[in-house]
Each structure stands twice: as C-alpha cells, then as structure tokens.
Design a protein around this motif. Structure first.
Motif, short mmCIF file in Angstrom:
data_model
loop_
_atom_site.label_atom_id
_atom_site.label_comp_id
_atom_site.label_asym_id
_atom_site.label_seq_id
_atom_site.Cartn_x
_atom_site.Cartn_y
_atom_site.Cartn_z
N MET A 117 4.00 5.43 6.53
CA MET A 117 4.81 4.57 7.39
C MET A 117 5.33 3.31 6.70
N LEU A 118 4.51 2.66 5.87
CA LEU A 118 4.99 1.43 5.21
C LEU A 118 6.19 1.70 4.29
N GLY A 149 4.61 1.87 -5.92
CA GLY A 149 3.71 2.10 -4.79
C GLY A 149 4.11 1.38 -3.51
N ILE A 150 4.16 2.10 -2.45
CA ILE A 150 4.23 1.68 -1.05
C ILE A 150 5.02 0.38 -0.79
N THR A 151 4.37 -0.79 -0.88
CA THR A 151 5.09 -2.03 -0.54
C THR A 151 6.22 -2.34 -1.52
N THR A 154 9.02 1.62 6.92
CA THR A 154 9.30 0.39 7.65
C THR A 154 9.55 -0.80 6.72
N LYS A 191 -4.71 -2.06 -4.25
CA LYS A 191 -4.02 -1.55 -5.43
C LYS A 191 -3.19 -0.31 -5.12
N VAL A 192 -3.65 0.49 -4.17
CA VAL A 192 -2.83 1.63 -3.76
C VAL A 192 -1.55 1.13 -3.09
N LEU A 193 -1.68 0.10 -2.26
CA LEU A 193 -0.52 -0.44 -1.54
C LEU A 193 0.39 -1.27 -2.43
N TYR A 229 -1.89 -3.20 -11.10
CA TYR A 229 -2.52 -2.46 -10.01
C TYR A 229 -3.30 -1.24 -10.47
N LEU A 250 -10.26 -3.79 -2.33
CA LEU A 250 -9.48 -4.00 -3.55
C LEU A 250 -8.77 -2.71 -3.97
N THR A 268 2.69 -1.25 11.09
CA THR A 268 2.32 -0.27 10.06
C THR A 268 1.52 -0.89 8.92
N GLY A 269 1.65 -2.20 8.70
CA GLY A 269 0.84 -2.82 7.64
C GLY A 269 -0.64 -2.56 7.88
N ARG A 324 -9.14 7.33 3.14
CA ARG A 324 -9.16 8.21 1.96
C ARG A 324 -10.38 7.92 1.10
N HIS A 381 4.89 5.62 -7.53
CA HIS A 381 3.57 4.98 -7.44
C HIS A 381 2.82 5.14 -8.75
N TRP A 382 2.18 4.05 -9.24
CA TRP A 382 1.52 4.09 -10.55
C TRP A 382 0.55 5.25 -10.70
N ILE A 403 -1.11 -7.14 6.49
CA ILE A 403 -1.77 -6.35 5.45
C ILE A 403 -2.97 -7.12 4.90
N LEU A 408 -7.58 5.35 14.57
CA LEU A 408 -6.42 4.54 14.92
C LEU A 408 -5.79 5.04 16.19
N MET A 444 -2.07 -0.54 10.07
CA MET A 444 -2.40 0.88 10.27
C MET A 444 -2.53 1.61 8.93
N ASP A 445 -1.63 1.32 8.00
CA ASP A 445 -1.73 1.98 6.69
C ASP A 445 -2.93 1.47 5.89
N SER A 470 -5.74 3.41 7.38
CA SER A 470 -5.60 4.84 7.10
C SER A 470 -5.85 5.15 5.62
N ILE A 471 -5.43 4.27 4.73
CA ILE A 471 -5.70 4.49 3.30
C ILE A 471 -7.17 4.22 2.99
N CYS A 530 -0.57 7.92 8.80
CA CYS A 530 -1.55 7.08 9.50
C CYS A 530 -1.69 7.49 10.96
#
Lengths: 323, 323
Positions: free
Chosen positions: B19-20, B165-167, B23, A191-193, B206, A187, A23-24, A34, B132-133, A170, A44, A26-27, A30-31, B58
C-alpha cells in the motif's frame, strides 16, 4: 501450546482521510509480521461508521472490514488517521463512538490531524499530544485542556500516542513495534521501508517559525513587517520600540500580547526563517547568509540555527537544499 | 481561455501490492494539487486487471477506478507499485497489457519491486533502473538486458523512472513534481508530508553490504566465515590464501568468481557491516568500534565508512542508533 500474543490494531476510516496516514502504520505492522513468529503477528482491522466504500483525500477508494458496531472486543491499539476529513468535517457518530471504543482499548492514538477527531471526542484533555506542525495552534485552541507539543515527531503520554505530519505515522508505529517486540525488529522494518529510525530535530525543520507577517496597520504589525523586510539590520527592543513610537516597556508588553513571542524571539525566528530560504534556494556560503540574515557571524548563526532547528545549517541544506 | 495543463497519473493495482508504494506517490500528487492552480492539477486514476476489490499485502482493500481496457488515452505517467504480488506472482494479463499502455504514456515507472512487473513485460531492456535494495540482485538476474543500480533512491533514464524501497516512491514523485512545476512546490509538499527533499547516501545505508555468510564447506566459504568471525584481525590477500591453503593468485581468482567481490572488498564490507551493528546497538566510542572492526584507527574507519555508506559514522548512529 504456546500462548498467543497477537496484538489487534484497529484503524478508523472515513471520507477524505489522508491515505499515507492510514497505510504508513498498517505497512509497518504488516511488515513486522514478516519478521515475527506467527503467534505474535499483529492483526490489522479497519472500521468505518457506515459499511461502505470510503473515499480518501487523494481519491483512492478503500473498503473497511466492518462498521463501528461490529468491532470485536480486545483492541490493543485504536488509531485515527488525519486528513481534510478529520480537521474540516464534524463526525458526530464517530466522536460519540470513540470514548467507549477507547475505554476498551489498551492504547489509542492519532496520526497527523487525526488528533482533531480525538479532541472532538473529548479524549485529549489532560494529555500531552502533537499533530501536524501546520495545525498545532488550531488543535491547541480547540482543546485548551490538552498540551499540544510542537517539536516532536510523536508523543507518547500514558495510553495516548499521537504523531506529527503524515509520514510521522511511520515513526510512531515503529516506536510501538520497538516497544512491543524490541528495537532490532523495528530497525529491520525501518530498513525494509527505507526510513530512518530516529529523525533529527523533530517537526521543527519542516514548518516555518513565523506565521505570515500581518500587513495591517497596527504599530506592532508595522514593526513586524519592518523586521522581516530589513532582517539584515541589528535590532534591539529599544530600537523596535522607537519604530513603533512607543515606550520600550509598553512596546514589549504589547508585542508579546499580540504576537505571542517576545520581540527578540520574533527577530531570531525571522533571522532563522530567512536563512532557511537562502539555504534551500542558493549555494551562498554560510558567511554570506549569516550576514544577509543579520546574524553577525557564521558561528553565531550556526549556534542559533542548530539550537532552534535541531539540525546544523549544513545538515539543513543537505536535506532541503537544491542540487 | 487558459490552456489546461493537467497531467494524468495512472497507478496500476493488483492483489498483494504494497500500500505505501501506491499511496506515497498518490498523496504527493494530491497534495501538490493543493498548491497548484486548478488547470494544472494532477489527475489520479487507478486501474486493475479485473474491476474488483484489490487486497493489498497489509490487508487493506482498495477499489480501482477502472479496468485496464477502460483506461482513457493520454497518460502522462504510468506507475506500477511493488509488493509480494509484484515479485512473487506472474500476471500474464497485466504484463501483456503493459507494453501497449507504456507506448501511449509520456513516461512510465515503478515503485520498489514494481520493477519486476515492468521487467516481466520486457520494458527494462536497455534502461538503467533500480528497485528495493533487497531485490536488486534478483531483478538484475531476471533482466540481464537492464542495468540495475543499487545506490540511488530513484533513477530517471529517459522515459523510465524507477525507485528503491517502499517510501522511495515519495522521493520519486517529489522529483516528478519538481520537474513538472519547480522545486519550490516540491519542497512545500515535502514539508507537508514531513519528509526531506534530498536523502543522503541513497539506499546503501539501509541494506547490509554482505549477504549472509555461506557456512558450507568450500575453501572460499570457510575463509569468508573466518573473516566475519575474526573481523578485528588484519587481513591481506596472502593471509586469506594461506587460510584457504591455496596460492594467492588462485585464491584471488576463485574468490572473485564465487563471491563476486575481490577478497579485500569483502573484508572492507565485512568491517563496515560490523561497525554498523555496533553503531546501531551500542554507544561505544568510535575508537573502540574501529578497533573491534579491524579498522586500525577511528580516522580510517570514518573515511572508509563515509565513502561506502554515504553518511559519516556519527550520522549513521543518529539515524539508526539507540536512544
């Protein structure tokens, strides 16, 4: 009409794979979608050997999109995740399929211990690569024709891209996005992740520098144990040779052969490993830690530590230490 | 017979979850099991509203273990992941079920935008929490009874635990493991995953400090745009008021009301945001960046930057800058 620039990323699924390896990346892709115009979106796809539910190592059940034989042509990036199902189990069907699949792909790669499956398929020969820090030696032994690097988060060698432990997938996928669509997009995704774009020190800060000390009764093993148990003392090759009741020259040769490090490299690694424990578990001043680890001075410790770990002792404490 | 100390972690699944978010925590708990004696293993369960395949954002398809009504009693930690399916879609069945499920759980929480579902179920009232920020303001608006914090990776308030956020779900799960089984186990898991135990600066490094500047034609918006376009210049409230053709007092009031920051806070945020861009995308010396961002001196910039971002400019550049 604008030319489509879709890139197809294929993730291979199997039982006991590690979900974060899957999933690292894949996300990340996928992000990225966006932020990318639609005609540049990543596509994917997940494939598995038999079209059934796959059970990952954490118990999560995942349904692949298709079986190996149904994979359409034109893969840009074929990825194999790691996990107990990658390094602990043989997958003859999968490893027979991989070489042909890889030939049809612009690039291929592995996350974490997924490199074992690529190796079993004979796909690491002649490449530089990496895997989870804890499996580097095993992978190198199983694939003598490849050069397994230990101190990077991911390694890109021509059309092969491999990555270190779990979340390194990731970092690797972000590097792919940066190459495909520029650093700004990557980048933004980072920042989203909530991850950083560039980690310091590679995988080295995570793994111990020494394997557990063998406590068996060879002269070399006894010296190793003595060093670890008396790490605050000064050591020279001569002194260690005396402890082993061997000539300096014989000792140095035998040590290197048995341990795969010179005696002084071993001592340095042991000093650094011990200092890491103290940085993690205590708030002792650096000066005291340096002394307890036989470094002579805090300054000497700081220099040796930074060179070997890729982080200063203070940075290490900030990242892994207590509250 | 040894008393069983299993802890049951329940993850709620729904379409378009990220997904992240799912998981990250599941792999933290599952890798902890490798290190824990069997009678202390975490039990991981996934539930969904309707027992069907769930499709994540994703595209990965996941099969939940059971439906909401089949969840056995005795949950230790009930977790809701985020994703477009959490903040963008109403789930009346799920939000009706959550309050009762939470009552039967020792603890509950959310990863990332999963907090929106907890909010929709009325479960954030009176709690401190985070998300998430990029969604902090939206969550705060939708849940006026809760205090949404913006600068932490995760927030533990009594029996509620929420994460950024996510992670950040990984960080949060590591904190739970540290509390349940001690810091050493959590640190070991972090090293297997290749993550750090303690991130510096919370979520602040971030996200941008300023929303996009409105380019509409109010006096305040014009001043905002002017500041951003001339960030190298010195600004005082008086000067900004002159630019708006207002009295200083009226301007300061109107600005605070419209922008939700004092004029000088706005200027500082704009200076820091611009310096981040230059740290990310250039290798200009700090002195030059400080000058281009109106900081007066590199020293002043370093101080203001570190206080606001939680990282020094050099650390920021190491983590987010180019090669």
């Amino acid at each position: 009409m604008r030319e489509s620039a879709h890139k197809t990323v294929v993730m291979v699924l199997f039982n006991d794979m590690l979900m974060l390896d899957v999933t690292g990346p894949m996300d990340v892709f996928s992000i990225s979608n966006r932020l990318l115009p639609e005609h540049q979106h990543y596509r994917l796809l997940t494939v598995s050997e038999h079209q059934t539910l796959v059970r990952s190592s954490c118990g999560l059940k995942v349904q692949a999109d298709m079986t190996l034989k149904d994979l359409p042509a034109g893969t840009d990036l074929l990825l194999v995740p790691g996990g107990p199902g990658a390094y602990g189990v043989a997958h003859p069907g999968l490893t027979a399929w991989l070489p042909t699949a890889v030939k049809g792909a612009r690039r291929f790669g592995a996350i974490c211990t997924g490199a074992f499956l690529l190796g079993d398929a004979g796909l690491l020969d002649g490449y530089r690569c990496t895997t989870h820090w804890n499996y580097v030696e095993r992978l190198a032994q199983r694939n003598p024709g490849s050069r397994v690097e230990t101190e990077q988060i991911y390694v890109i060698d021509r059309n092969l891209i491999t990555s270190g432990g779990i979340t390194a997938g990731i970092d690797m996928a972000l590097a792919v996005v940066a190459e495909d669509h520029g650093k700004d997009i990557a980048l933004e995704v980072a920042k989203v992740l909530l991850v950083v774009m560039k980690r310091q020190g590679g995988q080295t800060p995570y793994g111990p520098l020494l394997a557990a000390v063998p406590r068996d009764d060879t002269a070399i093993a006894r010296v190793q144990a003595y060093i670890v148990d008396h790490i605050e003392e000064p050591f020279t090759v001569q002194r260690m040779a005396e402890l082993a009741a061997m000539s300096t020259r014989n000792f140095a040769r035998a040590f290197q052969r048995e341990v795969n490090l010179t005696p002084m490299q071993y001592v340095l690694n042991a000093r650094i490993d011990h200092s890491r424990k103290l940085l993690e578990g205590s708030d002792l001043p650096l000066k005291v830690i340096a002394c307890r680890c036989g470094f002579g001075s805090a300054r000497h410790m700081r220099k040796a530590f930074s060179e070997r770990i890729g982080l200063t002792p203070n940075q290490y404490r900030q990242q892994f230490g207590g509250d």
